[in-house]
Motif scaffolding. Structure first.
Motif, PDB file in Angstrom:
ATOM      1  N   GLY A   7       0.826  -1.211   0.000  1.00 54.26           N
ATOM      2  CA  GLY A   7       0.000   0.000   0.000  1.00 54.26           C
ATOM      3  C   GLY A   7       0.855   1.254   0.000  1.00 54.26           C
ATOM      4  N   PHE A   8       1.955   1.212   0.752  1.00 53.05           N
ATOM      5  CA  PHE A   8       2.869   2.345   0.782  1.00 53.05           C
ATOM      6  C   PHE A   8       3.501   2.578  -0.583  1.00 53.05           C
ATOM      7  N   ILE A   9       3.880   1.497  -1.255  1.00 51.65           N
ATOM      8  CA  ILE A   9       4.466   1.607  -2.591  1.00 51.65           C
ATOM      9  C   ILE A   9       3.474   2.259  -3.554  1.00 51.65           C
ATOM     10  N   ARG A  10       2.229   1.856  -3.458  1.00 53.91           N
ATOM     11  CA  ARG A  10       1.183   2.436  -4.320  1.00 53.91           C
ATOM     12  C   ARG A  10       1.005   3.919  -4.009  1.00 53.91           C
ATOM     13  N   LEU A  11       0.984   4.277  -2.731  1.00 56.53           N
ATOM     14  CA  LEU A  11       0.846   5.681  -2.330  1.00 56.53           C
ATOM     15  C   LEU A  11       2.031   6.508  -2.818  1.00 56.53           C
ATOM     16  N   GLU A  12       3.222   5.961  -2.730  1.00 57.86           N
ATOM     17  CA  GLU A  12       4.414   6.670  -3.197  1.00 57.86           C
ATOM     18  C   GLU A  12       4.326   6.960  -4.695  1.00 57.86           C
ATOM     19  N   ALA A  13       3.867   5.974  -5.466  1.00 58.35           N
ATOM     20  CA  ALA A  13       3.732   6.173  -6.915  1.00 58.35           C
ATOM     21  C   ALA A  13       2.673   7.227  -7.229  1.00 58.35           C
ATOM     22  N   ILE A  14       1.581   7.222  -6.496  1.00 56.30           N
ATOM     23  CA  ILE A  14       0.526   8.227  -6.699  1.00 56.30           C
ATOM     24  C   ILE A  14       1.047   9.621  -6.372  1.00 56.30           C
ATOM     25  N   LEU A  15       1.768   9.740  -5.253  1.00 56.37           N
ATOM     26  CA  LEU A  15       2.332  11.047  -4.873  1.00 56.37           C
ATOM     27  C   LEU A  15       3.358  11.524  -5.897  1.00 56.37           C
ATOM     28  N   ALA A  16       4.214  10.636  -6.357  1.00 61.07           N
ATOM     29  CA  ALA A  16       5.226  11.023  -7.352  1.00 61.07           C
ATOM     30  C   ALA A  16       4.544  11.523  -8.620  1.00 61.07           C
ATOM     31  N   GLY A  17       3.529  10.811  -9.068  1.00 63.53           N
ATOM     32  CA  GLY A  17       2.791  11.246 -10.252  1.00 63.53           C
ATOM     33  C   GLY A  17       2.087  12.568 -10.044  1.00 63.53           C
ATOM     34  N   ALA A  18       1.516  12.734  -8.855  1.00 68.93           N
ATOM     35  CA  ALA A  18       0.820  13.990  -8.552  1.00 68.93           C
ATOM     36  C   ALA A  18       1.800  15.160  -8.550  1.00 68.93           C
ATOM     37  N   PHE A  19       2.980  14.966  -7.959  1.00 67.33           N
ATOM     38  CA  PHE A  19       3.975  16.041  -7.955  1.00 67.33           C
ATOM     39  C   PHE A  19       4.433  16.375  -9.372  1.00 67.33           C
ATOM     40  N   LEU A  20       4.587  15.369 -10.212  1.00 64.42           N
ATOM     41  CA  LEU A  20       4.971  15.638 -11.600  1.00 64.42           C
ATOM     42  C   LEU A  20       3.870  16.404 -12.334  1.00 64.42           C
ATOM     43  N   LEU A  21       2.623  16.031 -12.099  1.00 64.46           N
ATOM     44  CA  LEU A  21       1.505  16.748 -12.721  1.00 64.46           C
ATOM     45  C   LEU A  21       1.421  18.189 -12.234  1.00 64.46           C
ATOM     46  N   VAL A  22       1.612  18.396 -10.928  1.00 64.14           N
ATOM     47  CA  VAL A  22       1.595  19.757 -10.376  1.00 64.14           C
ATOM     48  C   VAL A  22       2.709  20.583 -11.008  1.00 64.14           C
ATOM     49  N   MET A  23       3.870  19.991 -11.138  1.00 62.41           N
ATOM     50  CA  MET A  23       5.001  20.707 -11.725  1.00 62.41           C
ATOM     51  C   MET A  23       4.677  21.144 -13.162  1.00 62.41           C
ATOM     52  N   VAL A  24       4.181  20.231 -13.960  1.00 58.50           N
ATOM     53  CA  VAL A  24       3.850  20.559 -15.346  1.00 58.50           C
ATOM     54  C   VAL A  24       2.739  21.597 -15.407  1.00 58.50           C
ATOM     55  N   ALA A  25       1.720  21.429 -14.572  1.00 61.62           N
ATOM     56  CA  ALA A  25       0.600  22.378 -14.561  1.00 61.62           C
ATOM     57  C   ALA A  25       1.062  23.775 -14.161  1.00 61.62           C
ATOM     58  N   MET A  26       1.951  23.867 -13.188  1.00 65.48           N
ATOM     59  CA  MET A  26       2.433  25.179 -12.741  1.00 65.48           C
ATOM     60  C   MET A  26       3.282  25.845 -13.819  1.00 65.48           C
TER      61      MET A  26
END
Length: 163
Positions: A7-26
């Motif tokens: 579950g932690f591995i899945r959460l880490e992947a979701i957070l990493a993807g979210a940070f990449l999306l935030v970066m691109v969006a900003m």
């Protein structure tokens, strides 16, 4: 315990993807705003923070999945026991470096706690610098798991293993 880690591995992947999306969006938002002659300077700052977190989270994911480059042309020519020794030395060097990063990262986070993030009142620069010790800690956990898997008593043959 294994289910919790998955579950932690899945959460880490979701957070990493979210940070990449935030970066691109900003970055995109900042570019459009600048093109509209209404620059939003804070978008680059948020993108920088998201990049720092994404970089360390993605590095841990890549390390866990053995996606880092390795050169084993010389080591594979030696005996399996020598290959295991080289793998152990590599893991110990990596672990030592990560321990150093954790220690230095926590020092950096502590010393930057009073500094405001790009002049934004109430937001500490520590939110950015904390990505270093957190990412290094995650990578150290991954390194320990890999050491146990690759060098433990139930380790598979080192044939084809990357030191």
């Amino acid at each position: 315990m294994q289910k919790l880690y998955q579950g932690f591995i899945r959460l880490e992947a979701i957070l990493a993807g979210a940070f990449l999306l935030v970066m691109v969006a900003m970055i995109f938002t900042g570019g459009v705003a600048r093109l509209s002659r209404m620059p939003l300077n804070w978008t680059i700052d948020i993108a920088t923070c998201a990049f720092a977190w994404a970089a360390f989270l993605c590095a841990d994911i890549a390390w866990r999945k053995d996606l880092f480059m390795s050169i084993d042309a010389l080591v594979t020519r030696f005996s399996p026991s020598f290959q295991r020794l080289m793998m152990l030395i590599n893991y110990l060097l990596i672990a030592a470096f990560l321990v150093y990063l954790i220690y230095s990262g926590f020092q950096l986070t502590w010393t930057s706690r009073a500094r405001s993030f790009q002049g934004i009142p109430g937001v500490s620069y520590s939110w950015v610098t904390a990505s270093l010790p957190v990412g290094a800690t995650l990578m150290l956990i991954t390194t320990i798991i890999k050491m146990r898997r690759d060098l433990g008593p139930n380790a598979a043959s080192t044939k084809g293993a990357r030191p």
